[in-house]
Structure formats: C-alpha cells, structure tokens
Design a protein around this motif. Sequence first.
Motif, short mmCIF file in Angstrom:
data_model
loop_
_atom_site.label_atom_id
_atom_site.label_comp_id
_atom_site.label_asym_id
_atom_site.label_seq_id
_atom_site.Cartn_x
_atom_site.Cartn_y
_atom_site.Cartn_z
N TYR A 370 11.32 52.28 54.75
CA TYR A 370 10.13 52.20 55.59
C TYR A 370 10.33 52.99 56.88
CZ TYR A 370 7.00 50.27 59.11
OH TYR A 370 6.10 50.14 60.14
N SER A 373 9.84 56.79 56.56
CA SER A 373 8.43 57.17 56.53
C SER A 373 7.77 56.99 57.89
CB SER A 373 7.69 56.32 55.48
OG SER A 373 8.22 56.53 54.19
N ARG A 376 8.58 59.85 60.34
CA ARG A 376 7.78 61.06 60.09
C ARG A 376 6.39 60.91 60.68
NH1 ARG A 376 10.37 61.20 54.79
NH2 ARG A 376 8.58 60.04 53.93
#
Length: 400
Positions: A370, A373, A376
């Motif tokens: 998690y 992501s 990003r």
Amino acid sequence: MDDSAAPETQIEIETHRSVHAIGQAAWDACACPEAEDGGAPRDPFTTFRFLAALEDSGSVGPGTGWQPHYLSAKLAGKTIAVAPMYAKGHSQGEYIFDHSWAHAYERAGGRYYPKLQITVPFTPASGRRLLAKPGFESEGQSALIQGAVQVAAQNKLSSLHITFCTEDEQNAMNQMGLLARRTQQFHWVNDGYTDFEAFLADLSSRKRKTIRKERARANAFGGVIHMLTGDDIQPEHWDAFWAFYQDTGARKWGTPYLTRQFFDIAQETMRDDMLLVLAEREGRYVAGALNFIGRDVLFGRYWGCVEHHDCLHFELCYYRAIEAAIGRGLDRVEAGAQGEHKLARGYMPAPTYSAHWIGDEGFAKAVEDYLVSEARAVDQEIEILTEYGPFRRADVQEHD
C-alpha cells in the motif's frame, strides 16, 4: 506493559513513565543542544518544556489514549539519546492516518491497539524524533529504534510508528527494516524577502491582486490585530484563546486535545516560544491564531473564532505568519496538516516522512504494498499542486 529492553552492546535502553524521570538537562542536551547559547531551539515541540507541559497539564497520560513511555539510551551511565514515545489506545491526534490499517487488522482478527508511537502528540510538525547528543547520532538513533521495536515485540503490540521524522531518520530506519511512508503538507518558504510586498512580487498578477483584496477585507473587520509574544501575553489573552480553541476542537475532534492548564503552564515555561495573533473588536477578542517559534521556522498550530469575519482566518493564520517570519528572518512557515486552500496563499506542497514497524509479517507486507502505491500518488499530487502554485513563471512578464 513490560518497560524493559535489553541493552545494545554497552548502550542501555530504558523507558520512563514521566519525562521528569529523565530530567530537563539530560533531555534538552539531546533534543536541542543548539539552544545552549540561549537562542531558540530548532524544534520547540521536542523540548523538555513542551513535553512536560503536555504531561503536567493532563493533556497526555491516563484517560487520554496517550500514555508516556519516553525512551532513553545511556552509555557508561550518561544519557546519549532520547525519544518521545507513547502507548496509544487510538489513532487520534496523530495526523498521519492509519485508521484503515487498524480496521483491516481487526477485521482479520487482530488487536491493533495499543500501539507505540514516537512523535509529538497533536503536532503535525516535522523534526527529529530520535534525539541524540552531538557525536552520538548513529549509535544513539540505532539504539532507540532497536529498543522501541523490542518493547513492542516483547509486549506483543501490533506496531510502532515514528511520525513526522526527518528524511534522514526515515532513510536510516528503512535500512533497519522499518517501512517508509511519505505524505505531504503545505509550507511557505522565505526566499530572502525584505517584506510582504517583496513576497507578493513573486506571485502572478492575478494571485497578487487576490491576496491584496483578501487582506483588505480581513482588516476591515472593525477592530485591531495584536501580535503578542513573551511577557506581552497576559492571562486574559489565554482566556480568549481558550474559547477559540474549544470551538475549533469541538468541531474538528469532538473534544479538544489540550487542557486549559496546558496554556497556563506554557505561559510560564514557553512564552518566548509562542506568537499569539488576536483580533479585537469593540473591546472583545473575536478570533486568534497560535504559532510556535523555532530557530528557523514559524509553526502555525491553532486557530479559532467566536465571530465570523470575511478572510480573517487567512489574515491571522497565513498572512500575519508570513510577515512575522520575514520580520524574524525565519526560513519558512509550516502551517500544519492538510488544507489545499493554503496553496493560493503561497504555501507550497512539501513532503513529510514517517516510518513504521508492523509485527505481523503478512500484514506488514500488505502495508508495504500500500505504501509503495501511496508514495507514487503523493509524488504525483505534489507535482500537480506545485504546477498550480501562485508563483509567476520566470518567462512571463506581468504588471498589476
């Protein structure tokens, strides 16, 4: 909770239920050695006086969900590093949100709380969390983290979280196996401005005009604005600000985090570290903002009001903070958590850092995926927000 941790080589790790057990001299020698010259600390929130004010006022401790377990590392009987650590019974007052982690862990049959948190309660301001004396940074920081992880593991706690740490600390903890998390907030940066107008000159014409209009509307509220610090702050000012703080706390958190006594203690021990901005109208204080003063940074913390006046929030919290930072020669203003409305007022997105240890390997892997992501997405958000910032482009000539 078992408050013991095995020593690392010759370094002894201890936990303490009160910061007074460590003592002001030993704590501040690690937390703010730069203030030995009598100047301001870089981070007022990790000083003994701030943490003691939280503890002595009952803002942390029994019944608050913030139970102190301050860490110390000693070498040959002398304290070389400390950290503000708490056992948490909830995730309130942290500003690095892990509520979804807690829900997922408990849905899977685990017990997420209590957890350990190395941070400054109720304070989304970045700074050192692993506080080592000069010359002992590497071994002190390593010992603190190993000790904190060991306390969490020995007590079968779900997790350890070090929030709003520095990027260097995060990198060091990541190398030790902790998970890295990146979030963002908004900071105003002083580019050597001589006054507020010099700052406005760096903005696009449209944003410059908007801010001037906002300031004009705010200052037409029918009263005067006071900028108070040190002995200029009087008991009646705290009485007024307490009403503002209660109103904001009730709306945002249900219950204010700080007790009334905290402000009385802070007045005794930290009045030179605070800048209180109050709006007075017809003999009554109607709004206020509280800032803390670091060596290089002005930290905006709390705002509240009992009357609404157009743009007064922007004036007291953001524009007066910018003026104060310029006047004091400070590098930046950190305006706290969240708030994309700060962008139009010159506060640009900046990354913030934390590190996390999760006891359950399977859950740790899910959190790690998690966080990759999320990082990003945060980087992309910072890039987009920066592009939409109020500053004029170097290749564009503009006139008011």
